[in-house]
Design an enzyme around this catalytic site. Structure first.
Site, PDB file in Angstrom:
ATOM      1  N   PHE A 121       0.824  -1.193   0.000  1.00 46.00           N
ATOM      2  CA  PHE A 121       0.000   0.000   0.000  1.00 46.00           C
ATOM      3  C   PHE A 121       0.863   1.249   0.000  1.00 46.00           C
ATOM      4  O   PHE A 121       1.802   1.358   0.790  1.00 46.00           O
ATOM      5  CB  PHE A 121      -0.894   0.053   1.251  1.00 46.00           C
ATOM      6  N   ASP A 122       0.545   2.186  -0.872  1.00 45.20           N
ATOM      7  CA  ASP A 122       1.034   3.537  -0.695  1.00 45.20           C
ATOM      8  C   ASP A 122       0.266   4.109   0.500  1.00 45.20           C
ATOM      9  O   ASP A 122      -0.858   3.698   0.764  1.00 45.20           O
ATOM     10  CB  ASP A 122       0.753   4.356  -1.954  1.00 45.20           C
TER      11      ASP A 122
END
Length: 617
Positions: A298-299
């Site tokens: 995940f960013d």
């Protein structure tokens, strides 16, 4: 097919009702000819391109039954085969309902501002970028654009899958195909025609439903040798048994009709379900890969967090009222996200003219306000300004930073006046969504961010993530992703579709947030149209259910053929008509099994809850 059905009924009535064998034979002969004609045409077309299709098997079987004067069998077999083909076509059309519904939502007209200032109705294709359009209550937004005048609430379900109306005002972005529930808006056309988000969604869903998965390609290759094998088997049986009817029966029973239809129905139904729920799955290959994902990266900003920094902690030192006005005055001239957070916190406050503004790179701003020197920034700027800080102030700075905050320190004429801790807020409900991903079999949930390691660690700890890595550039994220893939992990990457394009492209599955932005749609494999993470567990659960559904249909189809062929050799009751009836029954079973995906809901998610509320409303 209708004429064949009528003739078959007439034949049976003549035979069993009146004992008229002549009418019985004539009716079934005509029914056989009418039935086999379209099948033979399809078979001939396949043979022209050197493909021995199922139509070839049925054509040979029907001609054989006709030659041995088994007119009843030939007529019933052709009717059942045509009925099965009709059922397949009807089912695929119904499972493509997502496209049909989207197409029907597409706007056809727009109210365009003419040279005299009046708004006139025009065809949506006559709208150009930059035109000013009017949208009235109950009307469809005709293009992607920006609100220039007015306010109201828009239902964006066609884009995001969310039923709750979204408030729109000046400078708000609007999408084609959405519906204005109240108010009147004037919008500037930014993207028109096929370039709108809505147009791209329709195009993507069409392409996705027409794509072929690994399972479908396997079936295509399988049929290339399976059909000739059935022909050879029937010929060998005829050579050794001299029983033409037995050989013809084998041809009929060997038709893998359910195998051909089963996988496409599952694929199309799964993609259709996703489209209705704000999830774009870009092809059946994506379904297969996504269902196997064991690691998700995940960013942080805009993905796990809201993406809009807010003041989380705030402290003043001494009499700071005037200093806060100076702070607001300086930040009012900045478009930095932290400046917006500061102004939002201070609200309506007195402003002063700002003179001699100096932006210190990586530090903050130094300016002259109302004859005072005002420094606003981080600890590095305070050190550069030689500000003498008390022990209390340094302890406050350290505590705010440990809390994952970015510091905004305000100093007036060398004296500390205010301290703000600003941080991006965790998305509501994101922790439950991540737990749902773990329950679906994802082993590793990892956050990658350009933020400092302390902030990233706090986010990971709060959300229960497996790992957290900070201070990463986009290329660093891509390198880390490659390392995981080299270890044999199947990796999905969730990002905003802009800075993370390299990782989205490299991942086994790229999942884009961002309300359907152009970059997100083009780069990723999966698009969460409403940027709502609650759709991600639904998407993963849906792909797993779809992949399993495909396997179930293959087992049903192959199992039916094996049982029928065994019955031919080891029973006395099996014949062509019974075999074809069982075949059509298996086709119906795989169709119904595939269409279950249209109603798929992941238990415990807001998708299920929202739909339950709609049912009880």
């Amino acid at each position: 097919m209708t004429k064949s059905r009528i003739l078959i009924v007439i034949g049976f009535i003549a035979h069993f009702g009146f004992g008229n064998t002549q009418v019985f034979n004539i009716a079934f002969i005509i029914a056989s000819i009418l039935g086999v004609a379209p099948i033979a045409i399809q078979a001939f077309g396949a043979l022209k391109v050197k493909v021995i299709s199922i139509d070839v098997l049925v054509t040979i079987a029907v001609i054989g039954a006709f030659l041995i004067q088994n007119y009843e069998e030939s007529a019933i077999v052709t009717f059942l085969f045509l009925f099965g083909s009709w059922l397949e076509a009807r089912t695929l059309n119904s499972t493509r309902s997502a496209i049909k519904e989207l197409t029907e939502m597409a706007p056809e007209v727009a109210f365009k501002q003419m040279e005299n200032g009046e708004f006139e109705e025009v065809d949506v294709w006559d709208v150009d970028e930059g035109d000013i359009l009017q949208v009235r209550t109950g009307g469809k937004v005709p293009v992607d654009g920006t609100v220039v005048i007015g306010e109201g609430h828009i239902n964006e379900a066609s884009i995001t899958g969310e039923a709750d109306p979204v408030r729109k005002e000046t400078d708000s972005e609007v999408f084609a195909g959405t519906i204005l529930e109240n108010g009147t808006l004037q919008i500037r056309a930014d993207r028109v025609g096929e370039d709108t988000t809505f147009g791209k969604i329709i195009e993507l869903v069409e392409e996705a439903q027409d794509s072929k998965s690994e399972a479908e390609r396997f079936i295509d290759q399988f049929s290339q040798w399976y059909t000739p094998a059935v022909l050879v088997l029937a010929f060998i049986v005829w050579i050794f048994s001299q029983n033409v009817e037995l050989a013809i029966t084998i041809l009929v029973l060997g038709c893998p009709g359910a195998l051909v239809i089963g996988v496409p129905v599952s694929n199309v139904a799964g993609i259709g379900n996703g489209a209705k729920n704000g999830v774009l799955l870009k092809g059946s290959e994506v379904i297969q890969d996504f269902s196997k994902v064991d690691t998700i990266l995940f960013d942080k900003t805009g993905t796990l967090t809201v993406g809009n920094p807010e003041v989380a902690e705030f402290k003043t030192y001494g009499d700071a009222d005037q200093a806060l006005s100076y702070l607001a005055s300086v930040e009012n001239e900045s478009d930095h996200p932290l400046a917006k957070a500061v102004l939002s916190q201070l609200g309506d406050i007195e402003m002063y003219p700002v003179d001699e503004t100096n932006v210190v790179k990586g530090g903050g701003i130094v300016a002259e306000v109302d004859g005072h020197r005002v420094a606003i920034g981080n600890v590095a700027l305070m050190e550069k300004e030689n500000i003498q800080l008390t022990k209390e102030a340094r302890e406050d700075f350290e505590a705010y930073e440990k809390g994952g905050n970015s510091l905004v320190i305000t100093v007036v004429d060398g004296e500390l006046k205010a301290l703000m801790g600003i941080r991006d807020q965790i998305r509501p409900g994101i922790k439950q969504d991540l737990q749902a991903m773990k329950a679906l079999g994802v082993k590793n949930l990892i956050v990658l961010s350009g933020d400092n390691q302390g902030t990233v660690d706090l986010v990971a700890e709060e959300l229960g993530l497996t790992e957290a890595h900070g201070n990463l550039l986009p290329e660093d994220k891509a390198d880390y992703l490659k390392e995981l893939q080299a270890q044999g992990q199947i990796v999905a990457f969730v990002g905003d579709g802009v800075n993370d394009s390299p990782s989205l492209a490299l991942a086994d599955i790229g999942i884009a947030m961002g309300s359907g932005t152009d970059v997100a749609i083009e780069t990723s494999d999966v698009v969460l149209m409403n940027s709502n993470m609650s759709r991600l567990p639904h998407a993963l659960g849906l792909t797993k259910a779809t992949a399993n559904n495909m396997k179930q249909n293959i087992v049903i189809a192959v199992g039916t053929v094996l049982v029928l062929l065994a019955a031919v050799f080891f029973s006395d009751w099996m014949n062509m008509s019974i075999g074809m009836l069982v075949h059509e029954g298996s086709i119906l079973v795989v169709i119904l099994n595939g269409m279950r995906l249209l109603r798929y809901r992941l238990k415990g998610t807001d998708v299920e809850t929202a739909n339950a509320k709609e049912v009880h409303a």
